[in-house]
Motif scaffolding. Structure first.
Motif, PDB file in Angstrom:
ATOM      1  N   ASP A   8      -0.721  -2.071   7.940  1.00  0.00           N
ATOM      2  CA  ASP A   8      -0.535  -2.938   6.782  1.00  0.00           C
ATOM      3  C   ASP A   8      -0.803  -2.058   5.562  1.00  0.00           C
ATOM      4  OD1 ASP A   8      -0.196  -5.139   5.115  1.00  0.00           O
ATOM      5  OD2 ASP A   8      -2.290  -5.754   5.292  1.00  0.00           O
ATOM      6  N   PHE A   9       0.257  -1.388   5.090  1.00  0.00           N
ATOM      7  CA  PHE A   9       0.121  -0.408   4.010  1.00  0.00           C
ATOM      8  C   PHE A   9       0.056  -1.106   2.667  1.00  0.00           C
ATOM      9  CE2 PHE A   9       1.511   2.769   0.965  1.00  0.00           C
ATOM     10  CZ  PHE A   9       0.775   3.873   1.358  1.00  0.00           C
ATOM     11  N   GLY A  10      -0.904  -0.704   1.852  1.00  0.00           N
ATOM     12  CA  GLY A  10      -1.052  -1.270   0.519  1.00  0.00           C
ATOM     13  C   GLY A  10      -1.215  -0.182  -0.521  1.00  0.00           C
ATOM     14  N   MET A  11      -1.224  -0.572  -1.765  1.00  0.00           N
ATOM     15  CA  MET A  11      -1.342   0.397  -2.854  1.00  0.00           C
ATOM     16  C   MET A  11      -2.660   1.154  -2.785  1.00  0.00           C
ATOM     17  SD  MET A  11       0.270  -1.744  -6.031  1.00  0.00           S
ATOM     18  CE  MET A  11       0.180  -0.384  -7.182  1.00  0.00           C
ATOM     19  N   LYS A  12      -3.736   0.470  -2.464  1.00  0.00           N
ATOM     20  CA  LYS A  12      -5.062   1.093  -2.437  1.00  0.00           C
ATOM     21  C   LYS A  12      -5.570   1.333  -1.021  1.00  0.00           C
ATOM     22  CE  LYS A  12      -6.482  -1.015  -6.783  1.00  0.00           C
ATOM     23  NZ  LYS A  12      -7.447  -1.899  -7.446  1.00  0.00           N
ATOM     24  N   ARG A  13      -5.400   0.338  -0.156  1.00  0.00           N
ATOM     25  CA  ARG A  13      -5.956   0.395   1.191  1.00  0.00           C
ATOM     26  C   ARG A  13      -4.878   0.146   2.217  1.00  0.00           C
ATOM     27  NH1 ARG A  13      -8.569  -2.611  -1.925  1.00  0.00           N
ATOM     28  NH2 ARG A  13      -7.494  -4.435  -1.115  1.00  0.00           N
ATOM     29  N   THR A  14      -5.116   0.686   3.407  1.00  0.00           N
ATOM     30  CA  THR A  14      -4.195   0.479   4.521  1.00  0.00           C
ATOM     31  C   THR A  14      -4.986  -0.026   5.717  1.00  0.00           C
ATOM     32  OG1 THR A  14      -2.663   2.162   3.740  1.00  0.00           O
ATOM     33  CG2 THR A  14      -2.585   1.644   6.084  1.00  0.00           C
ATOM     34  N   GLY A  15      -4.650  -1.226   6.164  1.00  0.00           N
ATOM     35  CA  GLY A  15      -5.278  -1.802   7.351  1.00  0.00           C
ATOM     36  C   GLY A  15      -4.545  -1.315   8.592  1.00  0.00           C
ATOM     37  N   ILE A  16      -5.314  -0.978   9.615  1.00  0.00           N
ATOM     38  CA  ILE A  16      -4.731  -0.457  10.855  1.00  0.00           C
ATOM     39  C   ILE A  16      -5.298  -1.235  12.036  1.00  0.00           C
ATOM     40  CG2 ILE A  16      -4.444   1.577  12.327  1.00  0.00           C
ATOM     41  CD1 ILE A  16      -4.764   3.274   9.764  1.00  0.00           C
ATOM     42  N   ALA A  17      -4.384  -1.648  12.915  1.00  0.00           N
ATOM     43  CA  ALA A  17      -4.769  -2.350  14.144  1.00  0.00           C
ATOM     44  C   ALA A  17      -4.081  -1.652  15.312  1.00  0.00           C
ATOM     45  CB  ALA A  17      -4.344  -3.815  14.082  1.00  0.00           C
ATOM     46  N   MET A  61       9.411 -15.172  -0.316  1.00  0.00           N
ATOM     47  CA  MET A  61       9.725 -16.383   0.444  1.00  0.00           C
ATOM     48  C   MET A  61      11.227 -16.515   0.731  1.00  0.00           C
ATOM     49  SD  MET A  61       7.074 -18.000   1.322  1.00  0.00           S
ATOM     50  CE  MET A  61       7.788 -19.557   1.774  1.00  0.00           C
ATOM     51  N   ASN A  62      12.059 -16.020  -0.180  1.00  0.00           N
ATOM     52  CA  ASN A  62      13.509 -16.126  -0.004  1.00  0.00           C
ATOM     53  C   ASN A  62      14.084 -14.998   0.865  1.00  0.00           C
ATOM     54  OD1 ASN A  62      13.381 -13.944  -1.729  1.00  0.00           O
ATOM     55  ND2 ASN A  62      14.433 -14.943  -3.435  1.00  0.00           N
ATOM     56  N   GLY A  63      13.214 -14.147   1.396  1.00  0.00           N
ATOM     57  CA  GLY A  63      13.655 -13.072   2.277  1.00  0.00           C
ATOM     58  C   GLY A  63      13.981 -11.776   1.573  1.00  0.00           C
ATOM     59  N   LEU A  64      13.981 -11.779   0.249  1.00  0.00           N
ATOM     60  CA  LEU A  64      14.254 -10.555  -0.497  1.00  0.00           C
ATOM     61  C   LEU A  64      13.014  -9.663  -0.517  1.00  0.00           C
ATOM     62  CD1 LEU A  64      16.249 -12.060  -3.517  1.00  0.00           C
ATOM     63  CD2 LEU A  64      17.158 -10.789  -1.552  1.00  0.00           C
ATOM     64  N   PRO A  65      13.211  -8.354  -0.740  1.00  0.00           N
ATOM     65  CA  PRO A  65      12.061  -7.441  -0.784  1.00  0.00           C
ATOM     66  C   PRO A  65      11.074  -7.831  -1.886  1.00  0.00           C
ATOM     67  CG  PRO A  65      14.124  -6.216  -0.686  1.00  0.00           C
ATOM     68  CD  PRO A  65      14.480  -7.654  -0.896  1.00  0.00           C
ATOM     69  N   SER A  66       9.793  -7.594  -1.644  1.00  0.00           N
ATOM     70  CA  SER A  66       8.770  -7.918  -2.638  1.00  0.00           C
ATOM     71  C   SER A  66       8.585  -6.732  -3.585  1.00  0.00           C
ATOM     72  CB  SER A  66       7.440  -8.249  -1.955  1.00  0.00           C
ATOM     73  OG  SER A  66       6.806  -7.072  -1.531  1.00  0.00           O
ATOM     74  N   GLU A  67       7.698  -6.914  -4.549  1.00  0.00           N
ATOM     75  CA  GLU A  67       7.459  -5.867  -5.543  1.00  0.00           C
ATOM     76  C   GLU A  67       6.813  -4.622  -4.937  1.00  0.00           C
ATOM     77  OE1 GLU A  67       3.499  -8.304  -6.721  1.00  0.00           O
ATOM     78  OE2 GLU A  67       5.526  -8.948  -7.105  1.00  0.00           O
ATOM     79  N   SER A  68       6.130  -4.732  -3.821  1.00  0.00           N
ATOM     80  CA  SER A  68       5.481  -3.575  -3.205  1.00  0.00           C
ATOM     81  C   SER A  68       6.390  -2.820  -2.240  1.00  0.00           C
ATOM     82  CB  SER A  68       4.199  -4.012  -2.493  1.00  0.00           C
ATOM     83  OG  SER A  68       4.496  -4.968  -1.506  1.00  0.00           O
ATOM     84  N   THR A  69       7.618  -3.272  -2.095  1.00  0.00           N
ATOM     85  CA  THR A  69       8.543  -2.644  -1.147  1.00  0.00           C
ATOM     86  C   THR A  69       8.747  -1.163  -1.437  1.00  0.00           C
ATOM     87  OG1 THR A  69       9.677  -4.724  -0.710  1.00  0.00           O
ATOM     88  CG2 THR A  69      10.914  -2.716  -0.248  1.00  0.00           C
ATOM     89  N   GLU A  70       8.900  -0.799  -2.702  1.00  0.00           N
ATOM     90  CA  GLU A  70       9.160   0.595  -3.066  1.00  0.00           C
ATOM     91  C   GLU A  70       8.038   1.518  -2.586  1.00  0.00           C
ATOM     92  OE1 GLU A  70       9.682   3.251  -7.096  1.00  0.00           O
ATOM     93  OE2 GLU A  70      10.300   1.146  -7.177  1.00  0.00           O
ATOM     94  N   ILE A  71       6.805   1.101  -2.770  1.00  0.00           N
ATOM     95  CA  ILE A  71       5.653   1.908  -2.347  1.00  0.00           C
ATOM     96  C   ILE A  71       5.640   2.064  -0.828  1.00  0.00           C
ATOM     97  CG2 ILE A  71       3.121   1.919  -2.237  1.00  0.00           C
ATOM     98  CD1 ILE A  71       3.292   0.303  -4.936  1.00  0.00           C
ATOM     99  N   ILE A  72       5.902   0.981  -0.130  1.00  0.00           N
ATOM    100  CA  ILE A  72       5.880   1.022   1.328  1.00  0.00           C
ATOM    101  C   ILE A  72       7.038   1.854   1.864  1.00  0.00           C
ATOM    102  CG2 ILE A  72       6.025  -0.397   3.420  1.00  0.00           C
ATOM    103  CD1 ILE A  72       4.463  -2.537   1.787  1.00  0.00           C
ATOM    104  N   GLU A  73       8.192   1.784   1.227  1.00  0.00           N
ATOM    105  CA  GLU A  73       9.340   2.581   1.663  1.00  0.00           C
ATOM    106  C   GLU A  73       9.052   4.080   1.519  1.00  0.00           C
ATOM    107  OE1 GLU A  73      11.892   1.534   3.404  1.00  0.00           O
ATOM    108  OE2 GLU A  73      11.093  -0.480   3.239  1.00  0.00           O
ATOM    109  N   LYS A  74       8.327   4.465   0.476  1.00  0.00           N
ATOM    110  CA  LYS A  74       7.931   5.878   0.319  1.00  0.00           C
ATOM    111  C   LYS A  74       7.021   6.294   1.467  1.00  0.00           C
ATOM    112  CE  LYS A  74       8.342   6.127  -4.686  1.00  0.00           C
ATOM    113  NZ  LYS A  74       7.631   6.249  -5.972  1.00  0.00           N
TER     114      LYS A  74
END
Length: 136
Positions: A8-17, A61-74
């Motif tokens: 679960d990649f985030g701007m500051k922290r990444t959760g790993i399971a 909610m509408n299935g479109l990419p969220s604002e954090s998509t760009e960071i996660i794609e990198k």
């Protein structure tokens, strides 16, 4: 049998399971600063056999990419370069953070414990991984 790992990649922290060796149960592994996620994964993959990695795909909610998509794609691009042989799958992560917070409440954690955002990220990765296992 190798494990499956969820990120679960985030701007500051990444959760790993990660799953158990039989790929039955998902458990939270850790939360790391996002800038150290690749280094952490290199160390983990050197110690443990992992057959697949799930990386959360944030959607609105509408299935479109969220604002954090760009960071996660990198991060996904960097992951593919660092681990070209690793099987990678994207997983819808809508509501995982809200579900993680509700899980913390249901578990009886007090308000101060529920403010631990690193724990929320780790639980969100676990929920994403458990959902994936249930669909298999």
């Amino acid at each position: 049998m190798p494990r499956i790992l969820a990120i679960d990649f985030g701007m500051k922290r990444t959760g790993i399971a990660v799953t158990d060796e039989f790929q039955i149960i998902a458990s939270g592994l850790t939360t790391v600063p996002s800038e150290t996620a690749i280094t952490f994964l290199k160390d983990y993959f050197a110690k443990e056999k992992v057959s697949k990695v799930l990386i959360g795909e944030p959607k609105q909610m509408n299935g479109l990419p969220s604002e954090s998509t760009e960071i996660i794609e990198k991060f996904v691009s960097k992951f593919k370069i660092e681990f070209p042989e690793m099987s990678l799958e994207r997983s819808d992560e809508r509501f995982t953070s809200k579900m993680a917070f509700q899980t913390m409440i249901d578990s009886g954690l007090n308000k101060k414990q529920r403010q631990n955002k690193a724990l929320v990220d780790e639980i969100a990765a676990t929920i994403m991984l458990q959902d994936y296992l249930l669909k298999q």
